[in-house]
Design a protein around this motif. Structure first.
Motif, PDB file in Angstrom:
ATOM      1  N   PRO A  50       0.844  -1.208   0.000  1.00 42.13           N
ATOM      2  CA  PRO A  50       0.000   0.000   0.000  1.00 42.13           C
ATOM      3  C   PRO A  50       0.872   1.248   0.000  1.00 42.13           C
ATOM      4  O   PRO A  50       1.818   1.355   0.799  1.00 42.13           O
ATOM      5  CB  PRO A  50      -0.794  -0.138   1.303  1.00 42.13           C
ATOM      6  CG  PRO A  50      -0.837  -1.598   1.572  1.00 42.13           C
ATOM      7  CD  PRO A  50       0.494  -2.131   1.091  1.00 42.13           C
ATOM      8  N   PRO A  51       0.626   2.190  -0.892  1.00 42.68           N
ATOM      9  CA  PRO A  51       1.492   3.370  -1.008  1.00 42.68           C
ATOM     10  C   PRO A  51       1.700   4.121   0.293  1.00 42.68           C
ATOM     11  O   PRO A  51       2.773   4.696   0.507  1.00 42.68           O
ATOM     12  CB  PRO A  51       0.753   4.237  -2.039  1.00 42.68           C
ATOM     13  CG  PRO A  51       0.009   3.263  -2.874  1.00 42.68           C
ATOM     14  CD  PRO A  51      -0.427   2.181  -1.926  1.00 42.68           C
ATOM     15  N   ALA A  52       0.700   4.136   1.173  1.00 45.88           N
ATOM     16  CA  ALA A  52       0.840   4.859   2.439  1.00 45.88           C
ATOM     17  C   ALA A  52       1.965   4.293   3.291  1.00 45.88           C
ATOM     18  O   ALA A  52       2.483   4.984   4.189  1.00 45.88           O
ATOM     19  CB  ALA A  52      -0.477   4.820   3.205  1.00 45.88           C
ATOM     20  N   LEU A  53       2.370   3.035   3.032  1.00 47.95           N
ATOM     21  CA  LEU A  53       3.407   2.390   3.839  1.00 47.95           C
ATOM     22  C   LEU A  53       4.811   2.540   3.238  1.00 47.95           C
ATOM     23  O   LEU A  53       5.780   2.089   3.853  1.00 47.95           O
ATOM     24  CB  LEU A  53       3.091   0.901   4.014  1.00 47.95           C
ATOM     25  CG  LEU A  53       1.805   0.570   4.772  1.00 47.95           C
ATOM     26  CD1 LEU A  53       1.630  -0.939   4.893  1.00 47.95           C
ATOM     27  CD2 LEU A  53       1.820   1.212   6.166  1.00 47.95           C
ATOM     28  N   ILE A  54       4.910   3.164   2.068  1.00 47.66           N
ATOM     29  CA  ILE A  54       6.234   3.301   1.448  1.00 47.66           C
ATOM     30  C   ILE A  54       7.184   4.120   2.323  1.00 47.66           C
ATOM     31  O   ILE A  54       8.330   3.695   2.551  1.00 47.66           O
ATOM     32  CB  ILE A  54       6.119   3.917   0.035  1.00 47.66           C
ATOM     33  CG1 ILE A  54       5.365   2.960  -0.891  1.00 47.66           C
ATOM     34  CG2 ILE A  54       7.507   4.209  -0.536  1.00 47.66           C
ATOM     35  CD1 ILE A  54       5.121   3.532  -2.284  1.00 47.66           C
ATOM     36  N   PRO A  55       6.789   5.299   2.851  1.00 47.12           N
ATOM     37  CA  PRO A  55       7.716   6.025   3.732  1.00 47.12           C
ATOM     38  C   PRO A  55       8.142   5.210   4.947  1.00 47.12           C
ATOM     39  O   PRO A  55       9.298   5.281   5.378  1.00 47.12           O
ATOM     40  CB  PRO A  55       6.897   7.260   4.146  1.00 47.12           C
ATOM     41  CG  PRO A  55       5.921   7.453   3.018  1.00 47.12           C
ATOM     42  CD  PRO A  55       5.548   6.071   2.606  1.00 47.12           C
ATOM     43  N   THR A  56       7.224   4.417   5.498  1.00 46.04           N
ATOM     44  CA  THR A  56       7.573   3.559   6.632  1.00 46.04           C
ATOM     45  C   THR A  56       8.595   2.510   6.223  1.00 46.04           C
ATOM     46  O   THR A  56       9.544   2.218   6.962  1.00 46.04           O
ATOM     47  CB  THR A  56       6.309   2.866   7.177  1.00 46.04           C
ATOM     48  OG1 THR A  56       5.357   3.848   7.552  1.00 46.04           O
ATOM     49  CG2 THR A  56       6.642   1.991   8.379  1.00 46.04           C
ATOM     50  N   ARG A  87       0.006   9.653  -4.341  1.00 40.90           N
ATOM     51  CA  ARG A  87       0.466  11.034  -4.497  1.00 40.90           C
ATOM     52  C   ARG A  87       0.900  11.610  -3.152  1.00 40.90           C
ATOM     53  O   ARG A  87       1.931  12.283  -3.049  1.00 40.90           O
ATOM     54  CB  ARG A  87      -0.648  11.868  -5.118  1.00 40.90           C
ATOM     55  CG  ARG A  87      -0.321  13.329  -5.326  1.00 40.90           C
ATOM     56  CD  ARG A  87       0.742  13.536  -6.353  1.00 40.90           C
ATOM     57  NE  ARG A  87       0.394  12.969  -7.650  1.00 40.90           N
ATOM     58  CZ  ARG A  87       1.197  12.988  -8.691  1.00 40.90           C
ATOM     59  NH1 ARG A  87       2.400  13.535  -8.590  1.00 40.90           N
ATOM     60  NH2 ARG A  87       0.824  12.467  -9.841  1.00 40.90           N
ATOM     61  N   GLU A  88       0.147  11.350  -2.122  1.00 33.12           N
ATOM     62  CA  GLU A  88       0.483  11.841  -0.779  1.00 33.12           C
ATOM     63  C   GLU A  88       1.784  11.224  -0.278  1.00 33.12           C
ATOM     64  O   GLU A  88       2.624  11.900   0.325  1.00 33.12           O
ATOM     65  CB  GLU A  88      -0.666  11.496   0.174  1.00 33.12           C
ATOM     66  CG  GLU A  88      -0.499  12.010   1.586  1.00 33.12           C
ATOM     67  CD  GLU A  88      -1.695  11.665   2.464  1.00 33.12           C
ATOM     68  OE1 GLU A  88      -1.493  11.488   3.680  1.00 33.12           O
ATOM     69  OE2 GLU A  88      -2.820  11.570   1.927  1.00 33.12           O
ATOM     70  N   SER A  89       1.986   9.935  -0.555  1.00 30.29           N
ATOM     71  CA  SER A  89       3.216   9.265  -0.125  1.00 30.29           C
ATOM     72  C   SER A  89       4.438   9.814  -0.853  1.00 30.29           C
ATOM     73  O   SER A  89       5.499   9.991  -0.260  1.00 30.29           O
ATOM     74  CB  SER A  89       3.102   7.757  -0.365  1.00 30.29           C
ATOM     75  OG  SER A  89       2.109   7.193   0.449  1.00 30.29           O
ATOM     76  N   ALA A  95       9.463  15.475   0.923  1.00 26.52           N
ATOM     77  CA  ALA A  95       9.671  16.327   2.101  1.00 26.52           C
ATOM     78  C   ALA A  95      10.791  15.790   2.986  1.00 26.52           C
ATOM     79  O   ALA A  95      11.476  16.566   3.670  1.00 26.52           O
ATOM     80  CB  ALA A  95       8.374  16.438   2.890  1.00 26.52           C
ATOM     81  N   LYS A  96      10.980  14.477   2.974  1.00 26.60           N
ATOM     82  CA  LYS A  96      12.028  13.852   3.788  1.00 26.60           C
ATOM     83  C   LYS A  96      13.328  13.684   3.006  1.00 26.60           C
ATOM     84  O   LYS A  96      14.249  13.015   3.462  1.00 26.60           O
ATOM     85  CB  LYS A  96      11.546  12.496   4.294  1.00 26.60           C
ATOM     86  CG  LYS A  96      10.394  12.598   5.290  1.00 26.60           C
ATOM     87  CD  LYS A  96       9.879  11.241   5.698  1.00 26.60           C
ATOM     88  CE  LYS A  96       8.759  11.364   6.730  1.00 26.60           C
ATOM     89  NZ  LYS A  96       8.190  10.044   7.097  1.00 26.60           N
ATOM     90  N   HIS A  97      13.389  14.274   1.792  1.00 27.45           N
ATOM     91  CA  HIS A  97      14.593  14.266   0.953  1.00 27.45           C
ATOM     92  C   HIS A  97      15.014  12.849   0.568  1.00 27.45           C
ATOM     93  O   HIS A  97      16.213  12.538   0.495  1.00 27.45           O
ATOM     94  CB  HIS A  97      15.746  14.989   1.658  1.00 27.45           C
ATOM     95  CG  HIS A  97      15.391  16.375   2.100  1.00 27.45           C
ATOM     96  ND1 HIS A  97      15.168  17.414   1.218  1.00 27.45           N
ATOM     97  CD2 HIS A  97      15.186  16.894   3.346  1.00 27.45           C
ATOM     98  CE1 HIS A  97      14.851  18.508   1.899  1.00 27.45           C
ATOM     99  NE2 HIS A  97      14.853  18.227   3.184  1.00 27.45           N
ATOM    100  N   VAL A  98      14.034  11.994   0.342  1.00 28.56           N
ATOM    101  CA  VAL A  98      14.301  10.642  -0.118  1.00 28.56           C
ATOM    102  C   VAL A  98      14.338  10.661  -1.651  1.00 28.56           C
ATOM    103  O   VAL A  98      13.393  11.109  -2.295  1.00 28.56           O
ATOM    104  CB  VAL A  98      13.216   9.654   0.365  1.00 28.56           C
ATOM    105  CG1 VAL A  98      13.455   8.269  -0.229  1.00 28.56           C
ATOM    106  CG2 VAL A  98      13.191   9.594   1.887  1.00 28.56           C
ATOM    107  N   THR A  99      15.427  10.190  -2.212  1.00 29.40           N
ATOM    108  CA  THR A  99      15.529  10.108  -3.664  1.00 29.40           C
ATOM    109  C   THR A  99      14.803   8.865  -4.143  1.00 29.40           C
ATOM    110  O   THR A  99      15.136   7.754  -3.745  1.00 29.40           O
ATOM    111  CB  THR A  99      17.001  10.032  -4.111  1.00 29.40           C
ATOM    112  OG1 THR A  99      17.688  11.198  -3.645  1.00 29.40           O
ATOM    113  CG2 THR A  99      17.108   9.956  -5.623  1.00 29.40           C
ATOM    114  N   ARG A 100      13.783   9.061  -4.963  1.00 26.45           N
ATOM    115  CA  ARG A 100      13.033   7.923  -5.482  1.00 26.45           C
ATOM    116  C   ARG A 100      12.980   7.990  -6.991  1.00 26.45           C
ATOM    117  O   ARG A 100      12.980   9.056  -7.588  1.00 26.45           O
ATOM    118  CB  ARG A 100      11.630   7.872  -4.872  1.00 26.45           C
ATOM    119  CG  ARG A 100      10.490   8.584  -5.561  1.00 26.45           C
ATOM    120  CD  ARG A 100      10.615  10.081  -5.638  1.00 26.45           C
ATOM    121  NE  ARG A 100       9.475  10.766  -6.207  1.00 26.45           N
ATOM    122  CZ  ARG A 100       9.273  10.992  -7.491  1.00 26.45           C
ATOM    123  NH1 ARG A 100      10.064  10.474  -8.378  1.00 26.45           N
ATOM    124  NH2 ARG A 100       8.257  11.709  -7.902  1.00 26.45           N
TER     125      ARG A 100
END
Length: 301
Positions: A50-56, A87-89, A95-100
């Motif tokens: 689930p996209p919401a869990l990608i930052p985690t 989109r939110e993820s 915002a956390k400067h993660v290169t994706r």
């Protein structure tokens, strides 16, 4: 992005943020093959997260003390309710400067229909409709993501091994170059390459097809190439377009875009586009751009 760890001397050390690749695209276009390729290259691959869990997931990788340095996440429309959070993820990662990097697998409607029919499975979004209805609905859902993609691969005419070769070419290197370019010759009569970022039209040059002694050969032949570049405007076009690409490449680097596909076309993809692609790729390589050269339609006539 997470709590600092300490080194042997007790000093605080910021955790290393893993590399992140998001694999998405059309159902049936080869997402599973692309993901398996990255897994074989040592990436930690998560399917249908689930996209919401990608930052985690990225934060957990950062806490692994380098054990999870590269993460690939497959995101698709199977979990449609969760897909809306993508989109939110992505904004959260920025915002956390993660290169994706986003890899988007594309394919023509005809190719997708054939693949679904061959395995006798419905499209995940077709509901009570036809396969083509599901494909159309999926294209609509993925339109913005495709526009944001760093790398688009059209698998319409690729087999599994050819797709793996393309993924290997992009991700197997030990170090990431500043910019990778694919220069692809093609014939307009066979259609525009759907994965092209830039399209060059060489049909303003006289066609060697109408020169009987050159017709059997291709743009790889020295006599054909000499004929093409002896025409008024050919060398000037090559020089000025190369300068334009330098400007575009600088902008791509500033925007963090690492991949670009330049499609060079003529009528049949045999003479002019092949000769121009050969020269253009050599110019780019001489300027330090890692370049892959593909002649899509040569030999199809």
């Amino acid at each position: 992005m997470s709590t600092n760890t300490t080194n042997e001397t007790g000093e605080a050390v910021a955790p290393a943020i893993p590399e992140l690749v998001i694999i998405s695209g059309m159902s049936g276009a080869g997402r599973s093959t692309a993901a398996k390729c990255l897994e074989d290259l040592g990436w930690f691959v998560v399917d249908n997260l689930p996209p919401a869990l990608i930052p985690t997931m990225v934060e957990l990788g950062a806490r692994s003390q380098g054990n999870v340095a590269r993460i690939a996440v497959v995101v698709d429309v199977r979990g449609r309710r969760f897909f809306d959070n993508l989109r939110e993820s992505l904004a959260d990662l920025e915002a956390k400067h993660v290169t994706r990097r986003i890899v988007f697998l594309e394919s023509s409607d005809d190719a997708l229909v054939r693949r679904f029919e061959s395995v006798r499975r419905p499209h995940p979004l077709q509901g009570d409709g036809r396969i083509v209805d599901g494909i159309a609905a999926e294209r609509d859902l993925l339109r913005e993501l495709r526009g944001d993609a760093d790398l688009v691969i059209d698998t319409s005419s690729l087999n599994v091994h050819e797709l793996r070769a393309k993924m290997d070419a992009q991700f197997a290197g030990e170090s990431e170059p500043e910019l990778r370019a694919t220069v692809m010759s093609f014939g307009y009569k066979y259609g525009l390459p759907v994965d092209a970022d830039l399209v060059v039209d060489c049909r303003f040059l006289p066609n060697p097809h109408w020169v009987p002694e050159l017709r059997p050969f291709t743009g790889l032949n020295e006599e054909v190439s000499a004929y093409v570049f002896d025409q008024p405007g050919a060398k000037e076009f090559l020089n000025q377009y190369t300068e334009l690409l330098q400007l575009i490449a600088a902008g791509y680097r500033r925007e963090g875009k690492r991949y670009v596909t330049i499609a060079v076309g003529c009528t049949g993809g045999k003479h002019r586009s092949v000769a121009m692609s050969e020269k253009l790729s050599a110019r780019l390589a001489a300027e330090g751009v890692e370049t892959v050269l593909v002649h899509r339609d040569m030999g199809r006539e």
